[in-house]
Design a protein around this motif. Structure first.
Motif, mmCIF file in Angstrom:
data_model
loop_
_atom_site.group_PDB
_atom_site.id
_atom_site.type_symbol
_atom_site.label_atom_id
_atom_site.label_comp_id
_atom_site.label_asym_id
_atom_site.label_seq_id
_atom_site.Cartn_x
_atom_site.Cartn_y
_atom_site.Cartn_z
ATOM 1 N N LYS A 1 -15.099 -15.184 24.034
ATOM 2 C CA LYS A 1 -16.238 -14.486 23.448
ATOM 3 C C LYS A 1 -17.397 -15.452 23.229
ATOM 4 C CE LYS A 1 -13.516 -10.888 21.185
ATOM 5 N NZ LYS A 1 -13.146 -10.242 19.901
ATOM 6 N N ARG A 2 -17.071 -16.724 22.958
ATOM 7 C CA ARG A 2 -18.119 -17.725 22.824
ATOM 8 C C ARG A 2 -18.450 -18.261 24.205
ATOM 9 N NH1 ARG A 2 -18.541 -23.153 22.657
ATOM 10 N NH2 ARG A 2 -16.283 -23.436 22.902
ATOM 11 N N LYS A 3 -19.723 -18.328 24.518
ATOM 12 C CA LYS A 3 -20.131 -18.798 25.835
ATOM 13 C C LYS A 3 -19.910 -20.303 25.924
ATOM 14 C CE LYS A 3 -23.899 -18.628 29.169
ATOM 15 N NZ LYS A 3 -25.276 -18.151 29.425
ATOM 16 N N MET A 4 -18.994 -20.719 26.801
ATOM 17 C CA MET A 4 -18.698 -22.130 26.969
ATOM 18 C C MET A 4 -19.728 -22.775 27.893
ATOM 19 S SD MET A 4 -14.552 -22.225 27.328
ATOM 20 C CE MET A 4 -14.524 -21.169 28.777
ATOM 21 N N ASP A 5 -19.943 -24.082 27.702
ATOM 22 C CA ASP A 5 -20.845 -24.757 28.616
ATOM 23 C C ASP A 5 -20.069 -25.205 29.859
ATOM 24 O OD1 ASP A 5 -19.503 -27.152 28.089
ATOM 25 O OD2 ASP A 5 -21.018 -27.885 26.680
ATOM 26 N N HIS A 6 -20.798 -25.767 30.798
ATOM 27 C CA HIS A 6 -20.213 -26.107 32.098
ATOM 28 C C HIS A 6 -19.031 -27.066 31.967
ATOM 29 C CE1 HIS A 6 -19.788 -27.597 36.165
ATOM 30 N NE2 HIS A 6 -20.116 -28.812 35.758
ATOM 31 N N LEU A 7 -19.166 -28.103 31.157
ATOM 32 C CA LEU A 7 -18.090 -29.085 31.046
ATOM 33 C C LEU A 7 -16.841 -28.483 30.431
ATOM 34 C CD1 LEU A 7 -19.973 -32.333 29.938
ATOM 35 C CD2 LEU A 7 -19.268 -31.634 32.234
ATOM 36 N N GLU A 8 -16.996 -27.573 29.478
ATOM 37 C CA GLU A 8 -15.840 -26.900 28.877
ATOM 38 C C GLU A 8 -15.143 -25.997 29.888
ATOM 39 O OE1 GLU A 8 -16.312 -25.848 24.318
ATOM 40 O OE2 GLU A 8 -18.129 -25.289 25.424
ATOM 41 N N ARG A 9 -15.934 -25.213 30.627
ATOM 42 C CA ARG A 9 -15.352 -24.259 31.575
ATOM 43 C C ARG A 9 -14.579 -24.954 32.681
ATOM 44 N NH1 ARG A 9 -20.505 -21.797 31.426
ATOM 45 N NH2 ARG A 9 -20.934 -22.630 33.494
ATOM 46 N N THR A 10 -15.028 -26.152 33.039
ATOM 47 C CA THR A 10 -14.439 -26.839 34.189
ATOM 48 C C THR A 10 -13.592 -28.043 33.781
ATOM 49 O OG1 THR A 10 -16.424 -28.226 34.445
ATOM 50 C CG2 THR A 10 -16.372 -26.133 35.650
ATOM 51 N N ALA A 11 -13.171 -28.087 32.527
ATOM 52 C CA ALA A 11 -12.445 -29.257 32.011
ATOM 53 C C ALA A 11 -11.161 -29.534 32.791
ATOM 54 C CB ALA A 11 -12.132 -29.071 30.533
ATOM 55 N N MET B 1 -8.394 -36.316 36.418
ATOM 56 C CA MET B 1 -8.388 -35.643 37.704
ATOM 57 C C MET B 1 -7.152 -34.756 37.740
ATOM 58 S SD MET B 1 -9.819 -38.396 40.455
ATOM 59 C CE MET B 1 -8.204 -38.994 40.808
ATOM 60 N N LEU B 2 -7.375 -33.462 37.543
ATOM 61 C CA LEU B 2 -6.277 -32.520 37.501
ATOM 62 C C LEU B 2 -6.369 -31.592 38.693
ATOM 63 C CD1 LEU B 2 -6.351 -31.640 33.703
ATOM 64 C CD2 LEU B 2 -4.963 -33.351 34.852
ATOM 65 N N GLY B 3 -5.233 -31.280 39.307
ATOM 66 C CA GLY B 3 -5.243 -30.484 40.521
ATOM 67 C C GLY B 3 -5.178 -29.000 40.295
#
Length: 306
Positions: free
Chosen positions: A39-49, A28-30
């Motif tokens: 350039k590589r399309k990240m998935d949802h979990l990567e983008r919001t890590a 849990m990061l604030g």
């Protein structure tokens, strides 16, 4: 908020198991990641890590479905009694048997959850597995698991001074902003019931751009809110492709993109808090425009959806 014509399944015998050993623990990061480019399309979990996530993974069941437009399907989902979220947040969307995790913002508001025990998601069709499943395989009674996350939300307390909200959306980026709009109207109703002793709600203006009239989601409901509180709420719709406009919508619709002049009319550097949600190029362009208009960077909040 009720959706006319939505298909609702019977929920009398429906009960969701209590989360226990199945709770998923995450960091849990604030800090909110403002620049996410690759350039590589990240998935949802990567983008919001680096975004905040709740600890719990909650079971849920689809109890309503409706076509919001030709490309967008709206789901109504019954959730566990302990499920909670803030207006503007999203869910990690886990589909049984599917490795890819979806990420979808709630388009409903916390008030609907409190009143009816449901949330709503409006999902645009793509070939991305979770969205494709929603459009091609999801049915009434489908079970999923949800986890709430996101640093992009509006959750004022009664003691806070009022702010004027400027909500700027592109395409399905309307989802979290619609949630914020509905939450603001709920708080305003509470304030009026309390004789002005509750939440301090300033003005709310929503600028919403889409390809055509059909893709302007929730437009009639947005207009209804603005008409209920004409001294507080206003809206401006923009379509980038020429199209016939119903007489009822004509006063609210402009052909072409959102202009700096419209933004300037609703920017007060000392009072305005702006929420942006849409494609990254749009967010970057409008963030710069708003700063050029004198709005401090820390009063410009955004969510980028790919």
């Amino acid at each position: 908020m009720r959706v006319p014509g939505i298909l609702i399944s019977t929920l009398r015998s429906f009960s969701l198991p209590t989360p226990g050993a199945g709770l998923v623990r995450t960091r849990m990061l604030g800090s909110f990641t403002r620049c996410m480019s690759s350039k590589r399309k990240m998935d949802h979990l990567e983008r919001t890590a680096s975004n905040y996530r709740q600890n719990a993974l909650y079971p849920a069941e689809v109890c309503g479905m409706i076509n919001e437009s030709e490309t967008v399907k709206r789901l109504r989902i019954a959730v566990h009694p302990d499920f909670s979220f803030k207006a503007g947040q999203w869910v990690d969307f886990f589909i049984p048997g599917m490795e890819t995790v979806g990420g979808f913002s709630m388009c409903s508001n916390p008030g609907l959850l409190q009143r009816e025990g449901v949330i709503e998601l409006a999902v645009k069709y793509t070939t991305h597995p979770p969205a494709h499943w929603i459009h091609t395989m999801c049915a009434l009674g489908s079970r999923v698991d949800l986890r709430v996350g996101g640093n992009f939300f509006f959750d004022p307390s009664p003691a806070e001074p009022s702010v004027d909200l400027l909500l700027v959306a592109g395409g399905v980026g309307i989802n979290p902003l619609y949630s914020i709009l509905l939450h603001s109207s709920d708080l305003l109703r509470l304030n009026r019931t309390a004789g002005g002793q509750g939440y301090n709600i300033g003005s709310v203006h929503i600028c919403y751009s889409a390809k055509n009239i059909q893709e302007l989601l929730f437009k009639h409901s947005i207009i209804e809110v603005c008409q209920e509180f004409p001294d507080k709420f206003s809206c401006g719709f923009h379509v980038t492709q020429s199209t016939d406009v119903d007489q009822h919508l004509q006063p609210f619709v402009n052909c072409g993109r959102i202009t700096p002049a419209e933004l300037q009319a609703h920017v007060d550097p000392k009072r305005t808090l702006c929420y942006l949600c849409g494609p990254p190029p749009m967010i970057e362009a409008f963030s710069q425009t708003l700063m050029d208009l004198g709005l401090p960077k820390d009063r410009i909040l955004f969510e980028k959806w790919w």
